[in-house]
Design a protein around this motif. Sequence first.
Motif, PDB file in Angstrom:
ATOM      1  N   GLY A 150       0.761  -1.238   0.000  1.00  0.00           N
ATOM      2  CA  GLY A 150       0.000   0.000   0.000  1.00  0.00           C
ATOM      3  C   GLY A 150       0.790   1.286   0.000  1.00  0.00           C
ATOM      4  O   GLY A 150       0.258   2.328   0.407  1.00  0.00           O
ATOM      5  N   ARG A 151       2.029   1.255  -0.453  1.00  0.00           N
ATOM      6  CA  ARG A 151       2.844   2.465  -0.561  1.00  0.00           C
ATOM      7  C   ARG A 151       3.444   2.564  -1.952  1.00  0.00           C
ATOM      8  O   ARG A 151       3.854   1.554  -2.536  1.00  0.00           O
ATOM      9  CB  ARG A 151       3.988   2.440   0.457  1.00  0.00           C
ATOM     10  CG  ARG A 151       3.541   2.526   1.904  1.00  0.00           C
ATOM     11  CD  ARG A 151       3.178   3.944   2.290  1.00  0.00           C
ATOM     12  NE  ARG A 151       2.705   4.023   3.670  1.00  0.00           N
ATOM     13  CZ  ARG A 151       2.430   5.173   4.293  1.00  0.00           C
ATOM     14  NH1 ARG A 151       2.567   6.318   3.663  1.00  0.00           N
ATOM     15  NH2 ARG A 151       1.996   5.162   5.539  1.00  0.00           N
ATOM     16  N   SER A 152       3.495   3.794  -2.500  1.00  0.00           N
ATOM     17  CA  SER A 152       4.255   3.990  -3.727  1.00  0.00           C
ATOM     18  C   SER A 152       5.657   3.440  -3.503  1.00  0.00           C
ATOM     19  O   SER A 152       6.200   3.543  -2.406  1.00  0.00           O
ATOM     20  CB  SER A 152       4.333   5.473  -4.089  1.00  0.00           C
ATOM     21  OG  SER A 152       3.074   5.950  -4.481  1.00  0.00           O
ATOM     22  N   ALA A 153       6.223   2.857  -4.556  1.00  0.00           N
ATOM     23  CA  ALA A 153       7.461   2.116  -4.316  1.00  0.00           C
ATOM     24  C   ALA A 153       8.364   2.087  -5.546  1.00  0.00           C
ATOM     25  O   ALA A 153       7.900   2.109  -6.696  1.00  0.00           O
ATOM     26  CB  ALA A 153       7.134   0.678  -3.895  1.00  0.00           C
ATOM     27  N   TRP A 154       9.642   2.023  -5.258  1.00  0.00           N
ATOM     28  CA  TRP A 154      10.659   1.646  -6.228  1.00  0.00           C
ATOM     29  C   TRP A 154      10.733   0.128  -6.185  1.00  0.00           C
ATOM     30  O   TRP A 154      10.850  -0.467  -5.116  1.00  0.00           O
ATOM     31  CB  TRP A 154      11.998   2.262  -5.829  1.00  0.00           C
ATOM     32  CG  TRP A 154      13.216   1.736  -6.535  1.00  0.00           C
ATOM     33  CD1 TRP A 154      14.122   0.841  -6.048  1.00  0.00           C
ATOM     34  CD2 TRP A 154      13.696   2.107  -7.842  1.00  0.00           C
ATOM     35  NE1 TRP A 154      15.124   0.625  -6.961  1.00  0.00           N
ATOM     36  CE2 TRP A 154      14.897   1.383  -8.077  1.00  0.00           C
ATOM     37  CE3 TRP A 154      13.224   2.966  -8.823  1.00  0.00           C
ATOM     38  CZ2 TRP A 154      15.623   1.508  -9.265  1.00  0.00           C
ATOM     39  CZ3 TRP A 154      13.953   3.093 -10.014  1.00  0.00           C
ATOM     40  CH2 TRP A 154      15.138   2.369 -10.213  1.00  0.00           C
ATOM     41  N   ALA A 155      10.583  -0.516  -7.352  1.00  0.00           N
ATOM     42  CA  ALA A 155      10.526  -1.972  -7.394  1.00  0.00           C
ATOM     43  C   ALA A 155      11.608  -2.525  -8.297  1.00  0.00           C
ATOM     44  O   ALA A 155      11.901  -1.966  -9.359  1.00  0.00           O
ATOM     45  CB  ALA A 155       9.163  -2.441  -7.885  1.00  0.00           C
ATOM     46  N   GLU A 156      12.188  -3.641  -7.858  1.00  0.00           N
ATOM     47  CA  GLU A 156      13.201  -4.345  -8.644  1.00  0.00           C
ATOM     48  C   GLU A 156      12.855  -5.835  -8.673  1.00  0.00           C
ATOM     49  O   GLU A 156      11.821  -6.249  -8.167  1.00  0.00           O
ATOM     50  CB  GLU A 156      14.584  -4.083  -8.061  1.00  0.00           C
ATOM     51  CG  GLU A 156      15.002  -2.615  -8.117  1.00  0.00           C
ATOM     52  CD  GLU A 156      16.402  -2.375  -7.578  1.00  0.00           C
ATOM     53  OE1 GLU A 156      17.327  -2.227  -8.393  1.00  0.00           O
ATOM     54  OE2 GLU A 156      16.545  -2.351  -6.334  1.00  0.00           O
ATOM     55  N   GLY A 157      13.735  -6.640  -9.252  1.00  0.00           N
ATOM     56  CA  GLY A 157      13.429  -8.049  -9.455  1.00  0.00           C
ATOM     57  C   GLY A 157      12.381  -8.172 -10.544  1.00  0.00           C
ATOM     58  O   GLY A 157      12.481  -7.521 -11.594  1.00  0.00           O
ATOM     59  N   ALA A 275      -7.473  11.292 -12.803  1.00  0.00           N
ATOM     60  CA  ALA A 275      -7.133  10.683 -11.522  1.00  0.00           C
ATOM     61  C   ALA A 275      -5.987  11.454 -10.899  1.00  0.00           C
ATOM     62  O   ALA A 275      -5.173  12.066 -11.603  1.00  0.00           O
ATOM     63  CB  ALA A 275      -6.745   9.217 -11.704  1.00  0.00           C
ATOM     64  N   CYS A 276      -5.926  11.394  -9.581  1.00  0.00           N
ATOM     65  CA  CYS A 276      -4.830  12.030  -8.853  1.00  0.00           C
ATOM     66  C   CYS A 276      -3.861  10.959  -8.374  1.00  0.00           C
ATOM     67  O   CYS A 276      -4.282   9.888  -7.910  1.00  0.00           O
ATOM     68  CB  CYS A 276      -5.380  12.809  -7.661  1.00  0.00           C
ATOM     69  SG  CYS A 276      -4.116  13.781  -6.783  1.00  0.00           S
ATOM     70  N   GLY A 277      -2.582  11.223  -8.486  1.00  0.00           N
ATOM     71  CA  GLY A 277      -1.578  10.299  -7.976  1.00  0.00           C
ATOM     72  C   GLY A 277      -1.563  10.296  -6.458  1.00  0.00           C
ATOM     73  O   GLY A 277      -1.724  11.333  -5.817  1.00  0.00           O
ATOM     74  N   LEU A 278      -1.365   9.107  -5.881  1.00  0.00           N
ATOM     75  CA  LEU A 278      -1.361   8.938  -4.432  1.00  0.00           C
ATOM     76  C   LEU A 278      -0.138   8.136  -4.001  1.00  0.00           C
ATOM     77  O   LEU A 278       0.291   7.228  -4.721  1.00  0.00           O
ATOM     78  CB  LEU A 278      -2.612   8.192  -3.963  1.00  0.00           C
ATOM     79  CG  LEU A 278      -3.974   8.802  -4.305  1.00  0.00           C
ATOM     80  CD1 LEU A 278      -5.088   7.823  -3.940  1.00  0.00           C
ATOM     81  CD2 LEU A 278      -4.159  10.135  -3.603  1.00  0.00           C
ATOM     82  N   ASN A 279       0.383   8.449  -2.830  1.00  0.00           N
ATOM     83  CA  ASN A 279       1.486   7.677  -2.280  1.00  0.00           C
ATOM     84  C   ASN A 279       1.039   6.645  -1.253  1.00  0.00           C
ATOM     85  O   ASN A 279       1.814   5.774  -0.874  1.00  0.00           O
ATOM     86  CB  ASN A 279       2.528   8.614  -1.656  1.00  0.00           C
ATOM     87  CG  ASN A 279       3.347   9.325  -2.714  1.00  0.00           C
ATOM     88  OD1 ASN A 279       3.766   8.728  -3.696  1.00  0.00           O
ATOM     89  ND2 ASN A 279       3.560  10.623  -2.525  1.00  0.00           N
ATOM     90  N   ARG A 280      -0.190   6.732  -0.802  1.00  0.00           N
ATOM     91  CA  ARG A 280      -0.766   5.746   0.105  1.00  0.00           C
ATOM     92  C   ARG A 280      -2.014   5.166  -0.544  1.00  0.00           C
ATOM     93  O   ARG A 280      -2.854   5.907  -1.051  1.00  0.00           O
ATOM     94  CB  ARG A 280      -1.111   6.377   1.451  1.00  0.00           C
ATOM     95  CG  ARG A 280      -1.602   5.368   2.492  1.00  0.00           C
ATOM     96  CD  ARG A 280      -1.977   6.070   3.789  1.00  0.00           C
ATOM     97  NE  ARG A 280      -2.435   5.114   4.796  1.00  0.00           N
ATOM     98  CZ  ARG A 280      -3.048   5.458   5.924  1.00  0.00           C
ATOM     99  NH1 ARG A 280      -3.282   6.723   6.188  1.00  0.00           N
ATOM    100  NH2 ARG A 280      -3.436   4.533   6.789  1.00  0.00           N
ATOM    101  N   SER A 281      -2.130   3.859  -0.551  1.00  0.00           N
ATOM    102  CA  SER A 281      -3.253   3.210  -1.211  1.00  0.00           C
ATOM    103  C   SER A 281      -4.573   3.537  -0.533  1.00  0.00           C
ATOM    104  O   SER A 281      -4.683   3.474   0.701  1.00  0.00           O
ATOM    105  CB  SER A 281      -3.052   1.698  -1.201  1.00  0.00           C
ATOM    106  OG  SER A 281      -4.236   1.044  -1.612  1.00  0.00           O
ATOM    107  N   PRO A 282      -5.615   3.839  -1.308  1.00  0.00           N
ATOM    108  CA  PRO A 282      -6.953   4.032  -0.721  1.00  0.00           C
ATOM    109  C   PRO A 282      -7.447   2.792   0.025  1.00  0.00           C
ATOM    110  O   PRO A 282      -8.263   2.917   0.939  1.00  0.00           O
ATOM    111  CB  PRO A 282      -7.832   4.320  -1.941  1.00  0.00           C
ATOM    112  CG  PRO A 282      -6.906   4.823  -2.986  1.00  0.00           C
ATOM    113  CD  PRO A 282      -5.605   4.103  -2.758  1.00  0.00           C
TER     114      PRO A 282
END
Length: 300
Positions: A150-157, A275-282
């Motif tokens: 539930g958080r915006s994230a940098w993702a790898e793998g 839509a608005c960008g969010l850093n915490r999931s609704p």
Amino acid sequence: MPSTIPLGEALVLPAPAKLNRMLHIIRRRPDGYHELQTLFQFLDVGDTLTLRAREDGEIRLLPHLPGVEPEDNLIVRAARLLQAESDCRLGADIHLDKRLPLGGGLGGGSSDAATTLLGLDTIWGIGLSLERLAELGLTLGADVPVFVHGRSAWAEGIGERLTPVALDTPWFVVIHPGVTVSTSAVFKAPQLTRHTPPITMARALQGGAASWSNDCEPTVRTLYPEVAHALDWLASRAAAMLTGTGACVFGRLGSEAQAEQLLVEVPEGWQAFKACGLNRSPLHVALGRCPSPPKATRHP
């Protein structure tokens, strides 16, 4: 842990969309999967799930999605997985209000699965940790863990190694040009870029949105002319990019008013929304169970 939701009472939860603000493909692994670097961000738009516990252990999903057998739906698979993990004898009635387009690159199926896991964990009174729910979600799809956490994230793998970040939160116009993009076809395409040099998270964030790109975009343009048309149209009016493997494209706007004005101009036949960008999931806001995350890396 007993449920705080009485048996049969509805729990209504969002399953938000996501955008890939950038997507680099680093390499193809021997098992056929691709190593990625990407930035995930949530939107304040998505599907809605209504969940009710059942005493008989049955999982019932309505309505059925065209072309998708109920037992193949990620929602049903997520519910069965949680039953097996917890040895829970309860079942669920699940109603899906599907707003996000299939094959759009917005993560709809993965988000639905994550909402199912967190929602049923709540109404069944199981109480698994987010870490364990994310591990279960990963067996369903690489994008499920980011929706679970539930958080915006940098993702790898393959997209499962997540580091929370705080991105800018602009308004977007998202356009679906009416085609379904096959993720498999994109990743199998011989012309797909597969050797973009890896970068650090700090460098990606320092470069900012103006430097972000999607390695899948040239291939999707070639395979799906309708997506190329939508990208060209949007790019003449805003900073535009493909999300995931498509088919949705998004344009970054400076205000809600600008997004509303752009929506008026979208050609007929294309599905579009703001839509608005969010850093915490609704989803986490609705459940009130978001944990204290590691210190976020802020976008300058």
